[in-house]
Design an enzyme around this catalytic site. Sequence first.
Site, PDB file in Angstrom:
ATOM      1  N   GLU A  54      -0.260  40.276  61.016  1.00 59.30           N
ATOM      2  CA  GLU A  54       0.650  39.281  60.432  1.00 59.30           C
ATOM      3  C   GLU A  54       2.072  39.817  60.442  1.00 59.30           C
ATOM      4  O   GLU A  54       2.308  40.977  60.098  1.00 59.30           O
ATOM      5  CB  GLU A  54       0.216  38.962  58.990  1.00 59.30           C
ATOM      6  CG  GLU A  54       1.183  38.027  58.254  1.00 59.30           C
ATOM      7  CD  GLU A  54       0.627  37.532  56.914  1.00 59.30           C
ATOM      8  OE1 GLU A  54      -0.611  37.422  56.774  1.00 59.30           O
ATOM      9  OE2 GLU A  54       1.438  37.271  56.005  1.00 59.30           O
TER      10      GLU A  54
ATOM     11  N   ASP B 272     -10.567  38.286  57.142  1.00 60.35           N
ATOM     12  CA  ASP B 272      -9.320  37.544  56.975  1.00 60.35           C
ATOM     13  C   ASP B 272      -8.437  38.297  55.970  1.00 60.35           C
ATOM     14  O   ASP B 272      -8.874  38.588  54.856  1.00 60.35           O
ATOM     15  CB  ASP B 272      -9.685  36.143  56.450  1.00 60.35           C
ATOM     16  CG  ASP B 272      -8.502  35.207  56.389  1.00 60.35           C
ATOM     17  OD1 ASP B 272      -7.571  35.386  57.188  1.00 60.35           O
ATOM     18  OD2 ASP B 272      -8.537  34.284  55.546  1.00 60.35           O
TER      19      ASP B 272
ATOM     20  N   HIS C 208      -0.703  29.381  52.216  1.00 60.44           N
ATOM     21  CA  HIS C 208      -2.118  29.260  51.865  1.00 60.44           C
ATOM     22  C   HIS C 208      -2.262  28.342  50.654  1.00 60.44           C
ATOM     23  O   HIS C 208      -1.403  28.333  49.783  1.00 60.44           O
ATOM     24  CB  HIS C 208      -2.692  30.632  51.490  1.00 60.44           C
ATOM     25  CG  HIS C 208      -2.718  31.591  52.633  1.00 60.44           C
ATOM     26  ND1 HIS C 208      -2.061  32.788  52.612  1.00 60.44           N
ATOM     27  CD2 HIS C 208      -3.336  31.529  53.831  1.00 60.44           C
ATOM     28  CE1 HIS C 208      -2.281  33.430  53.749  1.00 60.44           C
ATOM     29  NE2 HIS C 208      -3.052  32.693  54.514  1.00 60.44           N
TER      30      HIS C 208
ATOM     31  N   SER D  63     -12.415  36.576  53.540  1.00 58.74           N
ATOM     32  CA  SER D  63     -11.318  37.246  52.831  1.00 58.74           C
ATOM     33  C   SER D  63     -11.885  38.433  52.049  1.00 58.74           C
ATOM     34  O   SER D  63     -13.103  38.550  51.881  1.00 58.74           O
ATOM     35  CB  SER D  63     -10.650  36.271  51.867  1.00 58.74           C
ATOM     36  OG  SER D  63     -11.538  35.969  50.801  1.00 58.74           O
TER      37      SER D  63
ATOM     38  N   ASP E 146      -3.674  42.913  57.417  1.00 56.66           N
ATOM     39  CA  ASP E 146      -2.498  42.230  56.889  1.00 56.66           C
ATOM     40  C   ASP E 146      -1.527  43.269  56.340  1.00 56.66           C
ATOM     41  O   ASP E 146      -1.629  43.704  55.203  1.00 56.66           O
ATOM     42  CB  ASP E 146      -2.948  41.249  55.805  1.00 56.66           C
ATOM     43  CG  ASP E 146      -1.772  40.538  55.147  1.00 56.66           C
ATOM     44  OD1 ASP E 146      -0.618  40.856  55.492  1.00 56.66           O
ATOM     45  OD2 ASP E 146      -2.013  39.676  54.295  1.00 56.66           O
TER      46      ASP E 146
ATOM     47  N   HIS F 277      -1.883  30.287  59.940  1.00 49.90           N
ATOM     48  CA  HIS F 277      -2.569  30.341  58.633  1.00 49.90           C
ATOM     49  C   HIS F 277      -2.129  29.141  57.810  1.00 49.90           C
ATOM     50  O   HIS F 277      -1.142  28.494  58.117  1.00 49.90           O
ATOM     51  CB  HIS F 277      -2.200  31.643  57.918  1.00 49.90           C
ATOM     52  CG  HIS F 277      -2.952  32.823  58.431  1.00 49.90           C
ATOM     53  ND1 HIS F 277      -3.878  33.498  57.685  1.00 49.90           N
ATOM     54  CD2 HIS F 277      -2.936  33.426  59.642  1.00 49.90           C
ATOM     55  CE1 HIS F 277      -4.383  34.480  58.408  1.00 49.90           C
ATOM     56  NE2 HIS F 277      -3.829  34.466  59.606  1.00 49.90           N
ATOM     57  N   GLY F 278      -2.885  28.878  56.741  1.00 51.00           N
ATOM     58  CA  GLY F 278      -2.502  27.770  55.865  1.00 51.00           C
ATOM     59  C   GLY F 278      -2.620  26.435  56.551  1.00 51.00           C
ATOM     60  O   GLY F 278      -1.786  25.550  56.397  1.00 51.00           O
TER      61      GLY F 278
HETATM   62  P1  13P Z   1      -5.673  27.328  53.680  1.00 46.60           P
HETATM   63  O1  13P Z   1      -6.510  27.662  52.497  1.00 46.60           O
HETATM   64  O2  13P Z   1      -4.327  26.822  53.284  1.00 46.60           O
HETATM   65  O3  13P Z   1      -6.374  26.458  54.648  1.00 46.60           O
HETATM   66  O4  13P Z   1      -5.376  28.703  54.438  1.00 46.60           O
HETATM   67  C1  13P Z   1      -6.438  29.402  55.009  1.00 46.60           C
HETATM   68  C2  13P Z   1      -5.975  30.644  55.652  1.00 46.60           C
HETATM   69  O5  13P Z   1      -4.918  30.719  56.223  1.00 46.60           O
HETATM   70  C3  13P Z   1      -6.859  31.806  55.581  1.00 46.60           C
HETATM   71  O6  13P Z   1      -6.274  32.938  56.124  1.00 46.60           O
END
Ligand code: 13P
Length: 286
Positions: A140, A88, A183, A53, A110, A211-212
């Site tokens: 995205e 990311d 996330h 990130s 993004d 994601h997430g």
């Molecule tokens: P999480 O932290 O919820 O696993 O999400 C990670 C993510 O989507 C990074 O782009």
Amino acid sequence: MGDTMLVNSKDMLLDAKKNKYAVPHFNINNLEWTRFILEECQRLNTPVILGVSEGALKYMGGAKTIVGMVKGLIDELFITIPVCLHIDHGQTFETCKRAIDAGFTSVMIDGSKYSLDENIKETQKVVEYAHARNVTVEAELGLIGGEEDGVANKLAFTNLKDCQYFLERVDVDSLAPALGSVHGLYKGEPNLDYETMKEINDNIAVPLVLHGGSGLDNEKITKAIACGISKININTDLQIAWSNAVREFLDNDKQVYDPRKVIKSGEQAMKKVIEEKVNIFSNKNR
Ligand code: 13P
């Protein structure tokens, strides 16, 4: 080390889409995390995408430092699985460009904060720069909820029409459609729109990204893969596993001060989560 190979995400994601499994994307935060992930993925013989990130990029000392670190670990640890080094949620063309120049093999731009047409314009700029250098691009659509790098996002779902409109104009390699995932920690029961996920997957050729991925139980993950998800991003689940183990270690040993012992005390807990996720993502019983 000169010719240590990192790969882009193209072949791994197309293979995953074709064979209905998901490639793991794990976010990295430091050298130890990178080592734990590489070692465990090598043991499990799975390709892996290491996600960085913007916050982690700054934290670890910038793109060049990270490229050197990852390549060094691949060499010294005899890692032979395909490894993709990926930005990311890159927020700007400039971040993506700097990462590509330093040797990242994949970037996410993004543009979810923009209107659809502005998102297309910003993403197109990155695609032109990246593809000329054999670097893959993820985009995205809609807005994935939750909090990332301290920024809170309110979830906004996307739909097939917007995805098609977008892909007719920009040649991205993967797409993260916002369909209810967030996330970080879910507040209440996660509510993913599997129907739209499947509809999008059935009508577009580009692999889809979820994601997430943290906080989703095995059933939800398996269902998402069945609906066409080819890459799943995990960050928080590893952070929680690591922190809990380190907290316990420190609680049990009030004398320890060696940072190597402290950081390493989260290794097995992290590797266990990696193994669990990789086994679910690989969808062996398909
Ligand atoms: P999480 O932290 O919820 O696993 O999400 C990670 C993510 O989507 C990074 O782009």
